[in-house]
Motif scaffolding. Structure first.
Motif, PDB file in Angstrom:
ATOM      1  N   GLU A  37      11.573  70.992  67.096  1.00  0.00           N
ATOM      2  CA  GLU A  37      10.801  70.730  68.310  1.00  0.00           C
ATOM      3  C   GLU A  37      10.979  71.848  69.329  1.00  0.00           C
ATOM      4  N   GLY A  38      12.188  72.396  69.432  1.00  0.00           N
ATOM      5  CA  GLY A  38      12.415  73.537  70.323  1.00  0.00           C
ATOM      6  C   GLY A  38      11.633  74.763  69.886  1.00  0.00           C
ATOM      7  N   ILE A  39      11.559  74.971  68.575  1.00  0.00           N
ATOM      8  CA  ILE A  39      10.786  76.098  68.038  1.00  0.00           C
ATOM      9  C   ILE A  39       9.303  75.870  68.275  1.00  0.00           C
ATOM     10  N   ILE A  40       8.830  74.642  68.050  1.00  0.00           N
ATOM     11  CA  ILE A  40       7.416  74.312  68.265  1.00  0.00           C
ATOM     12  C   ILE A  40       7.027  74.483  69.735  1.00  0.00           C
ATOM     13  N   ASN A  41       7.946  74.185  70.653  1.00  0.00           N
ATOM     14  CA  ASN A  41       7.657  74.392  72.077  1.00  0.00           C
ATOM     15  C   ASN A  41       7.349  75.854  72.369  1.00  0.00           C
TER      16      ASN A  41
END
Length: 86
Positions: A37-41
């Motif tokens: 999720e941090g990467i997708i952000n």
């Protein structure tokens, strides 16, 4: 508490992000899904490979899920997309 990790992008993930690596600040205690999720952000267009991607943390494969990981500063997180061949 957050720590800086190096995220490596391979194959389709490198194509979608336009980069091969970057440094991200992530919580030290985090699940693999929270890492994703941090990467997708940072790179929303990676969502198209979410159902097929695997992460490697410290060179060990980690499927997306709620497995708790403890990151250390300088750890490498690799985004491994599906690989086609023939």
């Amino acid at each position: 508490m957050n720590c800086e990790v190096t995220v490596l992008y391979f194959a389709k993930s490198a194509e979608l992000t336009g980069i091969r690596s970057e440094t991200l600040s992530l919580p030290q205690q985090v699940t693999s899904l929270q890492i994703w999720e941090g990467i997708i952000n940072q790179h929303p267009n990676l969502a198209v490979i979410q159902d097929h991607v695997v992460l490697a943390v410290r060179q060990e494969y980690v499927p997306l899920g709620d497995q708790l990981l403890v990151l250390q500063p300088g750890d490498e997180v690799a985004v491994i997309p599906p690989i086609s061949g023939g």
